[in-house]
Write an enzyme that holds these catalytic residues in place. Structure first.
Site, PDB file in Angstrom:
ATOM      1  CE  LYS A  87      58.950  28.669  40.932  1.00  6.58           C
ATOM      2  NZ  LYS A  87      58.378  29.490  39.860  1.00  6.58           N
ATOM      3  CG  ASN A 101      44.237  31.296  42.885  1.00  6.95           C
ATOM      4  OD1 ASN A 101      43.946  31.387  44.070  1.00  6.95           O
ATOM      5  ND2 ASN A 101      45.264  31.960  42.358  1.00  6.95           N
ATOM      6  CB  ILE A 125      56.418  36.881  43.533  1.00  8.02           C
ATOM      7  CG1 ILE A 125      55.475  37.735  42.662  1.00  8.02           C
ATOM      8  CG2 ILE A 125      56.751  37.610  44.837  1.00  8.02           C
ATOM      9  CD1 ILE A 125      54.109  37.965  43.269  1.00  8.02           C
TER      10      ILE A 125
END
Length: 404
Positions: free
Chosen positions: A344, A209, A308
């Site tokens: 998250k 990216n 992560i």
């Protein structure tokens, strides 16, 4: 952190002495007062006039100067400093320091002082690895002398290896670390991720990216300057390592997760990296060849990469006290970021608009929305360094340690 601090810089005779000019400039721009003493051999590489112009103070050179001894004296000169820095510290001056010699102004200052000393060694690789130099370093370390560097790289003599003097900003970071014992984030450990991840398709191609790593690197720098011990886990970027930060370089998302887990325990974790959500399910061992004319294009199957941010935020044991994620969005920025924070399990989310035309990816500015359990805080458009400093201040507030 360095405002009002008094640094006595001793410049000894090596080719790296030219870096002392940049070191003075960097210290002065941070508010430190710098006074210089030079050895005779240092004058072969930089002039006293250059150092005097940059320090806006007298440069001291002669142990037996009647004027200098009358006005100040070498005893006061060494004791009026908050820290003595020797840069470059040649093999010769290190040997004299270890042996307690005082045969010129520089070594007399070092022997007459009651202040701490930070040395930045600079010498040929063979001189650095010589048993005599290593023995001298052991003696000096036992006496409390601090060291920064040396680095490994090409040398003026044409050889390669350890012995290059640390860069000026690395030395500044070491000085800030010395004075940062009472800094806002002193005693805290921080983990920061930065840059993109590259997911290999074959030995030649990858999925990546546009992340430059500028924001993550700026955050690592700001946290280090606030006194935290920082580990930066970064993907492939074209940026220099931040001074005073431990850097772990990776390529893939799986490597980044492993590096983050190895960096724990930490008090603060800031996940600024743009991690690829997907990777090729099966990396080809050889370069995938272009099909013959009219042949079918190869088909790639994908597998999901580890999350992560969610992995670290969801730890039952060893979870950082403050976990901060980033949300790169192209629409409904704050709304999507709030949903991401809940999903998250992290404490804060910094949301930014990366849609075409914003210039966020690869640029030097950012517009941030800080999403916490208490709502959304909209920040004005700031440079990425200003974003980092503002975030470090908010982290300091969170831990009850005000930043300046």
């Amino acid at each position: 952190m360095l405002a009002g601090k008094r640094i006595l810089l001793i410049v000894s005779g090596g080719i790296a002495a030219y870096k002392s000019l940049e070191l003075v400039r960097r210290l002065r721009e941070r508010g430190a007062a710098v006074r210089c003493a030079m050895t005779t051999s240092a004058e072969q590489f930089v002039t006293p006039l250059s150092l005097q112009a940059l320090t806006e103070d007298k440069v001291y050179r002669d142990l037996f100067s009647l004027t200098d001894e009358s006005e100040m004296g070498h005893i006061n000169l060494s004791r009026q400093a908050d820290l003595i820095v020797v840069a470059p510290a040649t093999a010769n001056i290190l040997a004299k320091m270890a042996g307690g010699l005082a045969d010129d102004l520089a070594t007399t200052l070092l022997l007459a002082t009651d202040k701490e000393v930070l040395a930045a060694p600079a010498m040929n690789v063979r001189m650095w690895t010589h048993a005599a130099t290593q023995a001298n370093l052991d003696i000096l370390r036992q006496r409390g002398v601090r060291f920064v560097g040396p680095n490994e790289g090409d040398m003026a003599c044409g050889e390669y290896g350890p012995g290059r003097m640390a860069e000026p900003l690395e030395i500044v970071a070491a000085i800030e670390s010395y004075f940062g014992k009472g800094a806002p984030l002193a005693g805290l450990r921080a983990l920061v991720t930065s840059g993109p991840t590259y997911e290999a398709i074959d030995p030649v191609r990858f999925i990546g990216n546009r992340s430059s790593g500028k924001q993550g690197h700026a955050i690592a720098t700001a946290l280090a300057r606030a006194g935290a011990a920082v580990t930066l886990v970064c993907g492939p970027v074209a940026l220099p390592d931040p001074a005073g930060v431990k850097v772990v370089r990776i390529e893939s998302a799986r490597e980044m997760l492993a590096a983050c887990e190895s960096a724990l325990p930490a008090d603060i974790a800031v996940f600024a990296a743009a991690v690829a959500d997907w990777r090729v399910a099966q990396e080809a061992p050889q370069k995938i060849k272009k099909p013959a004319e009219g042949g079918a294009a190869p088909t790639l199957s994908f597998a999901e990469n580890p999350d992560i941010l969610a992995s670290i935020a969801g730890l039952k044991q060893g979870r950082p006290a403050l976990v901060i994620g980033f949300a790169a969005e192209t629409e409904k920025v704050a709304e999507h970021a709030a949903a991401k924070r809940a999903r998250k399990g992290c404490d804060w989310i910094l949301a930014n608009d990366v849609s075409a035309g914003t210039g966020t990816f690869g640029g030097d500015a950012n517009t941030i929305h800080l999403v916490t359990e208490n709502g959304t805080e909209d920040w004005p458009r700031l440079t990425k360094q200003q974003v980092a400093e503002r975030l470090a201040a908010r982290i300091g507030d969170h831990f009850g340690k005000k930043t300046t």
